[in-house]
Design an enzyme around this catalytic site. Structure first.
Site, PDB file in Angstrom:
ATOM      1  N   ASP B  12       0.906  -1.073  -0.161  1.00 37.90           N
ATOM      2  CA  ASP B  12       0.024   0.037   0.077  1.00 37.90           C
ATOM      3  C   ASP B  12       0.879   1.408   0.087  1.00 37.90           C
ATOM      4  OD1 ASP B  12      -1.821   2.183   0.700  1.00 37.90           O
ATOM      5  OD2 ASP B  12      -3.252   0.452   1.459  1.00 37.90           O
ATOM      6  N   VAL B  16      -0.051   2.842   6.549  1.00 32.03           N
ATOM      7  CA  VAL B  16      -0.933   2.475   7.407  1.00 32.03           C
ATOM      8  C   VAL B  16      -1.793   3.657   7.488  1.00 32.03           C
ATOM      9  CG1 VAL B  16      -1.781   2.116   9.665  1.00 32.03           C
ATOM     10  CG2 VAL B  16       0.427   1.171   8.812  1.00 32.03           C
ATOM     11  N   HIS B  17      -2.958   3.632   6.829  1.00 34.17           N
ATOM     12  CA  HIS B  17      -4.008   4.959   6.749  1.00 34.17           C
ATOM     13  C   HIS B  17      -5.386   4.084   7.351  1.00 34.17           C
ATOM     14  CE1 HIS B  17      -5.229   3.521   2.711  1.00 34.17           C
ATOM     15  NE2 HIS B  17      -4.420   2.917   2.836  1.00 34.17           N
ATOM     16  N   GLY B  18      -6.331   4.851   7.068  1.00 34.21           N
ATOM     17  CA  GLY B  18      -7.619   4.601   7.696  1.00 34.21           C
ATOM     18  C   GLY B  18      -8.134   3.036   7.031  1.00 34.21           C
ATOM     19  N   GLY B  21      -5.424   0.797   8.718  1.00 34.47           N
ATOM     20  CA  GLY B  21      -5.167   0.425   9.872  1.00 34.47           C
ATOM     21  C   GLY B  21      -6.506  -0.054  10.758  1.00 34.47           C
TER      22      GLY B  21
END
Lengths: 141, 160
Positions: B12, B16-18, B21
């Site tokens: 990705d 780590v994003h919405g 995560g």
């Protein structure tokens, strides 16, 4: 002072439609969607456009750690303006505080704390309970 | 020391994003996010932003270089269900060739940049990306495109 509502999909314009129905326009509140055809850079560019005419803002983000949140924090670090970032707040807080925003005097962090406090106060489980009136021997009605 | 329990590996661009995560961490049943990325391993702000999600989800998070991941991931405890996140196919290949036991490689967001062509809705690749992903598949890794858990998995050979 501005509040910038932003989130994944149509979170922002969805809240905008709610605000419009209940309160009409909130002139100092901006709504920026982060949709599937955008990337981190194009979202950040939209933020910068909205921030161009203000030195104070609170970003009202949908999700802690999401891309709208991350880009907002990065700009708050870069621009040297008075910017605070909050996540997980609700429509009740946005309405209550957004309506009073016109002549706001304090700093962004204070406004951010108010939004969080109001959101928490409005986050509730509803429990039935009998309404008890004061007894006759008390003063007043 | 045994084999680390890597429940999922995802490519990705945003690390780590919405989506990663919250959505992927819970659907994978992970309790530790391992961000294997050389820049992030030395970037305090990026670490703070990504750690915010992990803290509220109650999962651990580590920020390691690719080299450290290769050399150290085998020290993981059996109770650690690791969700490994890399930024691009090059880093995924380095991990696979370094002996990290990756079984499933989920291709998530690979954004457009100069020289890349669209492969699926959210993935853009150049020849190097394709070669690196093929190398992972040739090493026995199950490589597939899947944006969100509800999407159907598209095997690599069907998309390139």
């Amino acid at each position: 002072m501005k509040i910038i509502v932003t989130g994944h999909g149509n979170f922002a314009t969805g809240l905008q439609s709610t605000v419009k129905l209940l309160a009409g326009e909130l002139p100092n509140v901006a709504f920026i969607d982060f949709t599937g055809d955008m990337n981190d850079g194009s979202l950040s560019d939209r933020f910068k456009q909205v921030l161009a005419d203000t030195d104070q803002a609170v970003f009202f983000c949908d999700l802690l750690g999401g891309t709208p949140f991350k880009e907002a924090v990065k700009l708050s670090n870069q621009l040297g303006k008075d910017i605070a970032v909050i996540t997980g707040c609700n429509i009740g807080s946005l309405l209550e505080i957004g309506l009073q925003l016109g002549d706001y005097k304090a700093n962004a962090t204070t406004l951010a704390e108010q939004l969080v406090t109001t959101s928490k106060a409005q986050t509730k489980v509803f429990h039935h309970h009998a309404i008890v009136e004061p007894s006759d021997d008390e003063d007043g009605i | 020391m045994g084999e680390p329990n890597i429940v999922l590996t995802r490519i990705d661009n945003r690390l780590v994003h919405g989506q990663v995560g919250v959505v992927w961490t819970s659907s994978a049943g992970a309790n530790l996010l391992l961000v294997a990325n050389d820049e992030t391993a030395n970037d305090q702000l990026q670490q703070e932003l990504m750690a915010a999600t992990a803290e509220t989800s109650g999962v651990g998070i580590r920020f390691w270089t690719i080299d450290k991941t290769v050399s150290t991931i085998s020290k993981a405890s059996a109770r650690q269900k690791i969700f490994l996140i890399v930024r691009n196919p090059q880093d995924a290949r380095r991990l696979v060739e370094g002996g990290v036991p990756i079984k499933d490689l989920n291709i998530g967001n690979m954004h457009f940049s100069q020289g890349k062509t669209q492969v699926t809705k959210y993935t853009y690749m150049d020849d190097q990306d394709k070669a690196d992903l093929k190398a992972c598949a040739d090493a026995g890794v199950n490589v597939y495109v899947q944006e969100v858990p509800e999407d159907k998995k598209q095997p690599l050979e069907e998309v390139i």
